[in-house]
Design a protein around this motif. Structure first.
Motif, PDB file in Angstrom:
ATOM      1  N   SER A 182      -7.296   9.726  -1.844  1.00  0.00           N
ATOM      2  CA  SER A 182      -7.358   9.863  -0.393  1.00  0.00           C
ATOM      3  C   SER A 182      -6.769  11.218   0.018  1.00  0.00           C
ATOM      4  O   SER A 182      -6.059  11.876  -0.750  1.00  0.00           O
ATOM      5  CB  SER A 182      -6.578   8.737   0.282  1.00  0.00           C
ATOM      6  N   LYS A 183      -7.063  11.603   1.254  1.00  0.00           N
ATOM      7  CA  LYS A 183      -6.538  12.870   1.771  1.00  0.00           C
ATOM      8  C   LYS A 183      -5.016  12.874   1.752  1.00  0.00           C
ATOM      9  O   LYS A 183      -4.385  13.876   1.383  1.00  0.00           O
ATOM     10  CB  LYS A 183      -7.046  13.097   3.190  1.00  0.00           C
ATOM     11  N   GLN A 184      -4.402  11.750   2.124  1.00  0.00           N
ATOM     12  CA  GLN A 184      -2.941  11.709   2.160  1.00  0.00           C
ATOM     13  C   GLN A 184      -2.330  11.759   0.763  1.00  0.00           C
ATOM     14  O   GLN A 184      -1.234  12.284   0.578  1.00  0.00           O
ATOM     15  CB  GLN A 184      -2.468  10.473   2.901  1.00  0.00           C
ATOM     16  N   ALA A 185      -3.041  11.242  -0.231  1.00  0.00           N
ATOM     17  CA  ALA A 185      -2.541  11.306  -1.601  1.00  0.00           C
ATOM     18  C   ALA A 185      -2.590  12.730  -2.144  1.00  0.00           C
ATOM     19  O   ALA A 185      -1.946  13.030  -3.155  1.00  0.00           O
ATOM     20  CB  ALA A 185      -3.343  10.375  -2.506  1.00  0.00           C
ATOM     21  N   ARG A 186      -3.351  13.602  -1.475  1.00  0.00           N
ATOM     22  CA  ARG A 186      -3.438  15.005  -1.875  1.00  0.00           C
ATOM     23  C   ARG A 186      -2.604  15.911  -0.964  1.00  0.00           C
ATOM     24  O   ARG A 186      -2.736  17.135  -1.002  1.00  0.00           O
ATOM     25  CB  ARG A 186      -4.901  15.450  -1.856  1.00  0.00           C
ATOM     26  N   ASP A 187      -1.742  15.308  -0.152  1.00  0.00           N
ATOM     27  CA  ASP A 187      -0.893  16.043   0.786  1.00  0.00           C
ATOM     28  C   ASP A 187       0.348  16.549   0.053  1.00  0.00           C
ATOM     29  O   ASP A 187       1.266  15.782  -0.238  1.00  0.00           O
ATOM     30  CB  ASP A 187      -0.498  15.110   1.940  1.00  0.00           C
ATOM     31  N   HIS A 188       0.370  17.833  -0.267  1.00  0.00           N
ATOM     32  CA  HIS A 188       1.469  18.408  -1.042  1.00  0.00           C
ATOM     33  C   HIS A 188       2.799  18.286  -0.311  1.00  0.00           C
ATOM     34  O   HIS A 188       3.843  18.065  -0.939  1.00  0.00           O
ATOM     35  CB  HIS A 188       1.185  19.872  -1.364  1.00  0.00           C
ATOM     36  N   ALA A 231       0.829  -1.205   0.000  1.00  0.00           N
ATOM     37  CA  ALA A 231       0.000   0.000   0.000  1.00  0.00           C
ATOM     38  C   ALA A 231       0.865   1.257   0.000  1.00  0.00           C
ATOM     39  O   ALA A 231       0.545   2.246  -0.675  1.00  0.00           O
ATOM     40  CB  ALA A 231      -0.934  -0.012   1.206  1.00  0.00           C
ATOM     41  N   ASP A 232       1.967   1.235   0.743  1.00  0.00           N
ATOM     42  CA  ASP A 232       2.888   2.378   0.737  1.00  0.00           C
ATOM     43  C   ASP A 232       3.434   2.634  -0.664  1.00  0.00           C
ATOM     44  O   ASP A 232       3.549   3.785  -1.106  1.00  0.00           O
ATOM     45  CB  ASP A 232       4.060   2.106   1.682  1.00  0.00           C
ATOM     46  N   SER A 233       3.785   1.555  -1.376  1.00  0.00           N
ATOM     47  CA  SER A 233       4.334   1.728  -2.723  1.00  0.00           C
ATOM     48  C   SER A 233       3.296   2.312  -3.669  1.00  0.00           C
ATOM     49  O   SER A 233       3.628   3.112  -4.559  1.00  0.00           O
ATOM     50  CB  SER A 233       4.876   0.402  -3.266  1.00  0.00           C
ATOM     51  N   LYS A 234       2.030   1.943  -3.487  1.00  0.00           N
ATOM     52  CA  LYS A 234       0.972   2.470  -4.348  1.00  0.00           C
ATOM     53  C   LYS A 234       0.635   3.918  -3.981  1.00  0.00           C
ATOM     54  O   LYS A 234       0.320   4.732  -4.862  1.00  0.00           O
ATOM     55  CB  LYS A 234      -0.261   1.575  -4.240  1.00  0.00           C
ATOM     56  N   LEU A 235       0.697   4.248  -2.696  1.00  0.00           N
ATOM     57  CA  LEU A 235       0.546   5.646  -2.297  1.00  0.00           C
ATOM     58  C   LEU A 235       1.682   6.470  -2.899  1.00  0.00           C
ATOM     59  O   LEU A 235       1.460   7.584  -3.385  1.00  0.00           O
ATOM     60  CB  LEU A 235       0.553   5.766  -0.774  1.00  0.00           C
ATOM     61  N   ALA A 236       2.880   5.910  -2.902  1.00  0.00           N
ATOM     62  CA  ALA A 236       4.018   6.611  -3.512  1.00  0.00           C
ATOM     63  C   ALA A 236       3.779   6.851  -4.998  1.00  0.00           C
ATOM     64  O   ALA A 236       4.113   7.924  -5.529  1.00  0.00           O
ATOM     65  CB  ALA A 236       5.302   5.808  -3.295  1.00  0.00           C
ATOM     66  N   ASN A 237       3.180   5.874  -5.698  1.00  0.00           N
ATOM     67  CA  ASN A 237       2.863   6.050  -7.121  1.00  0.00           C
ATOM     68  C   ASN A 237       1.958   7.255  -7.343  1.00  0.00           C
ATOM     69  O   ASN A 237       2.173   8.053  -8.260  1.00  0.00           O
ATOM     70  CB  ASN A 237       2.164   4.814  -7.668  1.00  0.00           C
ATOM     71  N   VAL A 238       0.935   7.388  -6.500  1.00  0.00           N
ATOM     72  CA  VAL A 238      -0.029   8.479  -6.676  1.00  0.00           C
ATOM     73  C   VAL A 238       0.591   9.817  -6.274  1.00  0.00           C
ATOM     74  O   VAL A 238       0.406  10.837  -6.954  1.00  0.00           O
ATOM     75  CB  VAL A 238      -1.318   8.199  -5.882  1.00  0.00           C
TER      76      VAL A 238
END
Length: 293
Positions: A267-273, A167-174
């Protein structure tokens, strides 16, 4: 120049480079892209498997190219980038792994983060001067379960959990796509970036060695998973669709896990600049590469 970039189907004889195009979603994407008249570059770790797929594509070996690339080895990424000098219309960062235990890449990174994110980060950085239209990164809605620790991206101190690492790797992708979009926009580049969630798909990524305890997804995929052709639809929307830069595409139905393709939420974290910028800086340091402005 259109604000959403030039769709590849509007280009003449577009070239689409797809990592991991020898199986699963990458293979289905390559077949669909070739059927639309694009030239496909299959960047694969297993050259023999890539050669077999080329024979299935419209145009065959006379039109398409197979090239060696191991995203779990940054030296391989650099060799590939050094040898590839032709223009690329669309770069599709598709290849991915899911491991049941802690494994390391050739450079010592946790295998899922190192392959799914860092390998593609370095590849994009090195090839971006050749890309004219789009960068598409295959991610996952699993990003919602990611909890990136910028101080321990390599799982050196935290107790390893395979599902969390994936999941961390996929969050990193986004996050990579979001930060790349901001940088491309700021530089007024004609290139645009997108990420795609294929949904629940029956692919080899869910294969587990004998004796491995299956996850809930391992149990659900054979029952509820769709085939790779359906899983490729969100990727194709990201490649060809007239959608806003930075969009995240995914299936329409079953909580964005099956059927069709449309733009889905992040997700909110995926939009965290701030998180995206921190990951970008760490990725440049870990891969010793910089994405050109």
């Amino acid at each position: 120049m259109p604000s959403h970039g030039t769709p590849p189907n509007a280009l003449r004889d577009p070239t689409v480079l797809i990592t991991g195009a020898n199986s699963g979603i990458g293979r289905a994407t390559a077949q669909a892209v070739a059927s639309r008249g694009s030239r496909v570059v299959l960047a694969v770790r297993n050259r023999a498997a890539g050669d077999a797929v080329v024979d299935e594509l419209v145009g065959g070996r006379d039109r398409h190219v197979v090239a060696q690339l191991d995203l779990a080895d940054l030296d391989s990424v650099r060799r590939f980038a050094d040898q590839w000098t032709e223009p690329i219309d669309v770069l599709v960062n598709n290849a991915g792994v899911a491991t049941p235990r802690l494994l390391r890449t050739a450079d010592g990174f946790e295998m899922q983060f190192g392959t799914n994110h860092l390998g593609h980060f370095a590849l994009t950085a090195l090839l971006l001067p050749l890309v004219s239209s789009r960068v598409v990164t295959v991610a996952s809605q699993a990003e919602r379960a990611g909890r990136l620790d910028l101080d321990d991206l390599n799982w050196s101190r935290r107790p390893f959990r395979n599902s969390r690492a994936y999941a961390d790797s996929k969050l990193a992708n986004v996050l990579f796509t979001q930060e790349l979009t901001r940088r491309l926009t700021a530089s007024r580049s004609p290139v645009t970036a997108y990420s795609a969630h294929p949904g629940l798909v029956r692919t080899a990524i869910y294969d587990r060695p004998p004796g491995t305890t299956p996850t809930i997804w391992d149990r659900l995929v054979p029952i509820l998973g769709q085939d790779p052709d359906a899983g490729a639809l969100p990727v194709l929307l990201a490649i060809f669709g007239d959608i806003a830069p930075g969009s995240f595409t995914g299936p329409r139905h079953f909580a964005n896990m099956r059927g069709g393709a449309h733009v889905i939420g992040l997700s909110k974290q995926a939009r965290d600049h701030q998180l995206a910028a921190g990951l970008w800086a760490a990725s440049e340091r870990l891969t010793s590469t910089q994405v050109p402005a």
